[in-house]
Motif scaffolding. Structure first.
Motif, PDB file in Angstrom:
ATOM      1  N   LEU A  40      -0.081   4.034   9.581  1.00  0.00           N
ATOM      2  CA  LEU A  40      -1.216   3.059   9.902  1.00  0.00           C
ATOM      3  C   LEU A  40      -2.049   3.458  11.273  1.00  0.00           C
ATOM      4  CD1 LEU A  40      -3.011   0.676   9.396  1.00  0.00           C
ATOM      5  CD2 LEU A  40      -1.186  -0.859  10.776  1.00  0.00           C
ATOM      6  N   ASP A  41      -3.120   3.666  10.959  1.00  0.00           N
ATOM      7  CA  ASP A  41      -3.766   4.313  12.129  1.00  0.00           C
ATOM      8  C   ASP A  41      -5.023   3.541  12.436  1.00  0.00           C
ATOM      9  OD1 ASP A  41      -5.130   5.612  14.269  1.00  0.00           O
ATOM     10  OD2 ASP A  41      -5.477   7.613  13.324  1.00  0.00           O
ATOM     11  N   VAL A  42      -5.156   2.585  13.441  1.00  0.00           N
ATOM     12  CA  VAL A  42      -6.321   1.539  13.740  1.00  0.00           C
ATOM     13  C   VAL A  42      -7.305   2.252  14.928  1.00  0.00           C
ATOM     14  CG1 VAL A  42      -6.999  -0.849  14.403  1.00  0.00           C
ATOM     15  CG2 VAL A  42      -4.819  -0.289  13.003  1.00  0.00           C
ATOM     16  N   LYS A  43      -8.425   2.446  14.567  1.00  0.00           N
ATOM     17  CA  LYS A  43      -9.687   2.960  15.423  1.00  0.00           C
ATOM     18  C   LYS A  43     -10.476   1.736  15.640  1.00  0.00           C
ATOM     19  CE  LYS A  43      -8.384   7.378  16.091  1.00  0.00           C
ATOM     20  NZ  LYS A  43      -9.236   8.256  15.710  1.00  0.00           N
ATOM     21  N   SER A  44     -10.921   1.602  17.147  1.00  0.00           N
ATOM     22  CA  SER A  44     -11.840   0.658  17.278  1.00  0.00           C
ATOM     23  C   SER A  44     -11.068  -0.437  17.830  1.00  0.00           C
ATOM     24  CB  SER A  44     -12.749   0.377  16.381  1.00  0.00           C
ATOM     25  OG  SER A  44     -13.888  -0.446  17.094  1.00  0.00           O
ATOM     26  N   TRP A  45     -11.836  -1.228  18.658  1.00  0.00           N
ATOM     27  CA  TRP A  45     -11.129  -2.672  19.193  1.00  0.00           C
ATOM     28  C   TRP A  45     -12.148  -3.666  19.398  1.00  0.00           C
ATOM     29  CZ3 TRP A  45     -12.007   2.012  21.655  1.00  0.00           C
ATOM     30  CH2 TRP A  45     -12.828   2.169  22.842  1.00  0.00           C
ATOM     31  N   LEU A  82       0.850  -1.150  -0.146  1.00  0.00           N
ATOM     32  CA  LEU A  82       0.051   0.235  -0.007  1.00  0.00           C
ATOM     33  C   LEU A  82       0.899   1.184   0.021  1.00  0.00           C
ATOM     34  CD1 LEU A  82      -2.714  -1.014   2.746  1.00  0.00           C
ATOM     35  CD2 LEU A  82      -2.723  -1.252   0.081  1.00  0.00           C
ATOM     36  N   GLN A  83       0.615   2.008  -0.944  1.00  0.00           N
ATOM     37  CA  GLN A  83       1.493   3.297  -1.041  1.00  0.00           C
ATOM     38  C   GLN A  83       0.539   4.470  -1.362  1.00  0.00           C
ATOM     39  OE1 GLN A  83       4.507   2.914  -3.960  1.00  0.00           O
ATOM     40  NE2 GLN A  83       6.014   2.150  -2.690  1.00  0.00           N
ATOM     41  N   PRO A  84      -0.182   4.902  -0.109  1.00  0.00           N
ATOM     42  CA  PRO A  84      -1.025   6.186  -0.470  1.00  0.00           C
ATOM     43  C   PRO A  84      -0.052   7.301  -0.619  1.00  0.00           C
ATOM     44  CG  PRO A  84      -1.027   5.540   1.815  1.00  0.00           C
ATOM     45  CD  PRO A  84      -0.365   4.414   1.164  1.00  0.00           C
ATOM     46  N   SER A  85      -0.618   8.292  -1.444  1.00  0.00           N
ATOM     47  CA  SER A  85       0.210   9.469  -1.648  1.00  0.00           C
ATOM     48  C   SER A  85       1.540   9.248  -2.122  1.00  0.00           C
ATOM     49  CB  SER A  85       0.047  10.434  -0.435  1.00  0.00           C
ATOM     50  OG  SER A  85      -1.278  11.069  -0.271  1.00  0.00           O
ATOM     51  N   VAL A 132      -2.680   5.212   5.985  1.00  0.00           N
ATOM     52  CA  VAL A 132      -3.693   4.142   5.899  1.00  0.00           C
ATOM     53  C   VAL A 132      -4.478   4.147   7.300  1.00  0.00           C
ATOM     54  CG1 VAL A 132      -4.322   1.907   5.344  1.00  0.00           C
ATOM     55  CG2 VAL A 132      -2.398   2.799   4.186  1.00  0.00           C
ATOM     56  N   GLY A 133      -5.862   4.486   7.140  1.00  0.00           N
ATOM     57  CA  GLY A 133      -6.723   4.344   8.435  1.00  0.00           C
ATOM     58  C   GLY A 133      -7.837   3.143   8.205  1.00  0.00           C
ATOM     59  N   ILE A 134      -7.609   2.530   9.322  1.00  0.00           N
ATOM     60  CA  ILE A 134      -8.816   1.278   9.627  1.00  0.00           C
ATOM     61  C   ILE A 134      -9.703   1.838  10.765  1.00  0.00           C
ATOM     62  CG2 ILE A 134      -9.170  -0.886  10.382  1.00  0.00           C
ATOM     63  CD1 ILE A 134      -6.139  -1.307   9.527  1.00  0.00           C
ATOM     64  N   ASN A 135     -10.924   1.994  10.159  1.00  0.00           N
ATOM     65  CA  ASN A 135     -12.054   2.478  10.930  1.00  0.00           C
ATOM     66  C   ASN A 135     -11.905   4.039  11.192  1.00  0.00           C
ATOM     67  OD1 ASN A 135     -13.637   0.089  10.717  1.00  0.00           O
ATOM     68  ND2 ASN A 135     -12.671  -0.743  12.778  1.00  0.00           N
ATOM     69  N   THR A 136     -11.213   4.903  10.389  1.00  0.00           N
ATOM     70  CA  THR A 136     -11.098   6.145  10.631  1.00  0.00           C
ATOM     71  C   THR A 136     -10.982   6.922   9.139  1.00  0.00           C
ATOM     72  OG1 THR A 136      -9.738   7.957  11.542  1.00  0.00           O
ATOM     73  CG2 THR A 136      -8.555   6.051  10.914  1.00  0.00           C
ATOM     74  N   TYR A 137     -11.526   8.186   9.113  1.00  0.00           N
ATOM     75  CA  TYR A 137     -11.325   8.837   7.774  1.00  0.00           C
ATOM     76  C   TYR A 137     -10.134   9.887   7.995  1.00  0.00           C
ATOM     77  CZ  TYR A 137     -15.872   7.235   6.526  1.00  0.00           C
ATOM     78  OH  TYR A 137     -16.971   6.442   6.022  1.00  0.00           O
ATOM     79  N   THR A 138      -9.584   9.946   9.150  1.00  0.00           N
ATOM     80  CA  THR A 138      -8.435  10.924   9.220  1.00  0.00           C
ATOM     81  C   THR A 138      -7.361  10.135   9.960  1.00  0.00           C
ATOM     82  OG1 THR A 138      -9.462  11.564  11.431  1.00  0.00           O
ATOM     83  CG2 THR A 138      -9.786  12.805   9.415  1.00  0.00           C
TER      84      THR A 138
END
Length: 616
Positions: free
Chosen positions: A344-349, A324-327, A333-339
């Motif tokens: 790598l940002d993982v929201k929720s658990w 994965l190469q965003p930008s 890269v966000g999981i369960n987040t738009y920001t």
């Protein structure tokens, strides 16, 4: 000969309708207007009421004349049948006010007219009403243009050996042909060659189907006010439209609505881009063997990536690494987040079941940071990322603020050291040789850790490789979405258990057992056709995992205890060394005092001994 008889029958029919003219085979008892051919004079004569008058008079130069066996008109006027003032060279009946004149042949009924005219470039047939051809009277005949043996109702040219016959219209050049036929259900246009339409000759025109004013080269239906214009192909319903155009660098498909592809109905068809034989619902390029029945697949003939959406998850698989190469490599890269806040940002658990566990955290008290160990006898752990094996990183930062915790106190390091000494470090290999091979590991065993340090062990749901064999027989029922597997032995499989399989293309797939018979079992909700399947093992709800971070913190506490004990031993050693040095100093002092006294004694004795000897 056939043409002469036809003309004579035609003329006779017209004359018979002229009321004042009749034909006779004898000159006996004639009536006025009777026409009779005199075999003696070889002249056509008519009875004027009192005598026979010749219709042909070559010497007179007017009327009808003979030329051998032929008869012709030699006056400069027109010939009329059923009309006294013919305006055409041969006119049958009145042409009325149709303005049909100066034609070679004309016929009329006083209201409408039909005319034939021959000029140097064309043969003209004109009429004031529709022109209907009925060969063989019963409409079973054929009309041919530039062909003497038509085999179609209207045939232009020869259709050759194309087998185009009994069509309503056919056109041919002797080698190829085109035919048009109208049935109750459709209008059929067939050809032995390509069919090319060139409206306005130069190709700049439009062709419309169910559209009287087409705005596209081929337009089906009205495009309405959609601005879909000048496309190569367009179709619309009056409100919405779709257009397709081919450019030098691209093919453009534009639509005012969503675009839906449904090959072979709703479920069975595939769509291919740059492939003639797609085996996936949408396939881009050649995927090679092993990648079939996915929702999306793309490949370059050697490597393949694919996506599949099941009821429970989205599967993304590839024969290569997934990067994965965003930008362009600088994005997040966000999981369960738009920001996302980082790469790598993982929201929720998700929470584990209640269990004892220990954890390490960074303690912040009045901006004074120190590490600490926490533990609980029964609680749930909130997990954002699960990993089947180790995680390597340059650093690890744990969010740990004293203000969000109820601190019970510092762990008993002496007890932690005793606990650590009871842990067993074990050498082992993994049963799953497909994933791990024969690699050796030196780690702990969860069940043994659970006996000594239970808070470092959690229980959850996972799969164990307790079957781990290739099925001997596989039967897929697509209609009922079931799969029946036969194994070399029963493996004690039970109804209701969930088993994990390894599919040749779909990868790991779980399914529930709904029937067991001997060494065979059946699972439900199966969607992947195959004749080969590896049965990995069954799902268990007491799958144990070790919190190696908790063990690490236990090790830190034990090291702290060892450090404390070492400091104590160091202090005791220094005290002993001090005491030893003091004793050594005192011993040295005693030795010095003893030597001095001994020397003094020796001096006294040395002085007194000669005197004693002299007294004797």
């Amino acid at each position: 000969m056939k043409k002469s008889l036809l003309l004579f029958a035609f003329a006779a029919n017209c004359v018979a309708h002229a009321q004042s003219v009749s034909l006779a085979t004898t000159n006996a008892n004639p009536t006025k207007g009777t026409v009779y051919y005199n075999n003696g004079t070889n002249q056509l004569q008519y009875w004027n009421g009192s005598s026979w008058v010749s219709l042909t008079s070559a010497s007179a130069g007017v009327g009808w004349a003979l030329n051998g066996t032929h008869i012709y008109k030699n006056n400069s006027g027109n010939v009329g049948i059923g009309v006294t003032n013919p305006a055409n060279m041969l006119q049958i009946g009145s042409v009325g006010t149709t303005d049909f004149n100066s034609n070679h042949l004309a016929m009329g009924n006083g209201t409408h007219a039909l005319a034939f005219y021959m000029s140097d470039p064309i043969s003209l047939i004109g009429a004031t009403n529709d022109i209907v051809l009925r060969p063989r009277v019963n409409s079973l005949g054929f009309v041919g243009i530039n062909t003497e043996t038509p085999v179609n109702q209207l045939q232009i040219g020869s259709v050759g050996a194309t087998s185009f016959s009994n069509n309503q219209l056919a056109i041919g050049n002797g080698t190829h042909a085109t035919a048009i036929n109208q049935t109750n259900s459709n209008s059929l246009i067939s050809a032995t060659t390509d069919i090319v339409l060139k409206p306005r000759v130069n190709g700049s025109g439009f062709v419309g189907i169910n559209a009287e004013t087409p705005k596209n080269k081929l337009q089906i239906g009205s495009v309405g006010p959609t601005s879909i214009e000048s496309y190569d192909f367009a179709l619309g319903n009056g409100s919405h439209a779709m257009g397709i155009s081919q450019y030098n660098d691209k093919t453009l498909i534009n639509s005012t609505t969503n675009i839906i592809l449904r090959p072979k109905g709703y479920t069975d068809g595939n769509v291919g881009i740059n492939t003639d034989f797609p085996t996936n619902k949408l396939q881009i390029g050649i995927v090679g063997s092993g990648y079939n029945y996915y929702d999306i697949a793309f490949g370059n003939g050697a490597q393949t990536s694919a996506f599949y959406q099941s009821d429970g998850s989205l599967l993304m698989t590839s024969s290569t690494k997934i990067v994965l190469q965003p930008s362009n490599g600088g994005g997040f890269v966000g999981i369960n987040t738009y920001t996302p806040r980082g790469p790598l940002d993982v929201k929720s658990w998700s929470n584990t079941a209640n269990m004892p566990f220990a954890y390490f955290y960074l303690n912040n008290s009045n901006n004074q940071y120190s590490h600490a160990i926490g533990s609980t006898s029964s609680s749930t752990a909130s997990i954002s990322i699960y990993a089947e094996n180790g995680i390597q990183a340059a650093s690890f930062i744990a969010v740990s603020d004293a203000r969000i915790k109820n601190i019970a106190g510092v762990s008993n390091s002496a007890q932690d050291l005793a606990t650590l000494r009871n842990l067993e470090i074990t050498d082992y290999t993994m049963k799953d040789q497909i994933q791990f091979g024969s690699k050796s590991f030196k780690k702990v065993i969860a069940q043994q850790v659970e006996k000594v340090y239970p808070q470092a062990v959690t229980q959850g749901t996972d799969v164990v490789p307790d079957i781990y064999v290739l099925a001997e027989n596989v039967v897929y029922d697509k209609t009922n979405q079931t799969l029946k597997c036969s194994l070399r032995k029963s493996y004690d499989v039970k109804v209701g258990e969930k088993l994990q399989f390894i599919h040749p293309t779909a990868g790991k797939v779980k399914a529930e057992v709904i029937a067991v018979s001997g060494n065979s079992f059946t699972v439900k909700d199966w969607q992947h056709a195959t004749d080969k399947l590896f049965v990995y093992g069954r799902e268990v709800n007491d799958f144990r995992s070790v919190d190696y971070e908790a063990l690490s913190m236990l090790g830190i506490s034990a090291i702290q205890q060892l450090a404390k004990e070492n400091e104590e031993m160091k202090s005791r050693n220094e005290e002993l060394e001090r005491k030893n040095n003091e004793l050594t100093r005192k011993l040295e002092q005693l030795k010095s005092d003893f030597s001095a006294r001994l020397e003094a004694i020796e001096a006294v004795l040395g002085a007194q001994l000669p005197k004693a000897l002299a007294g004797k």
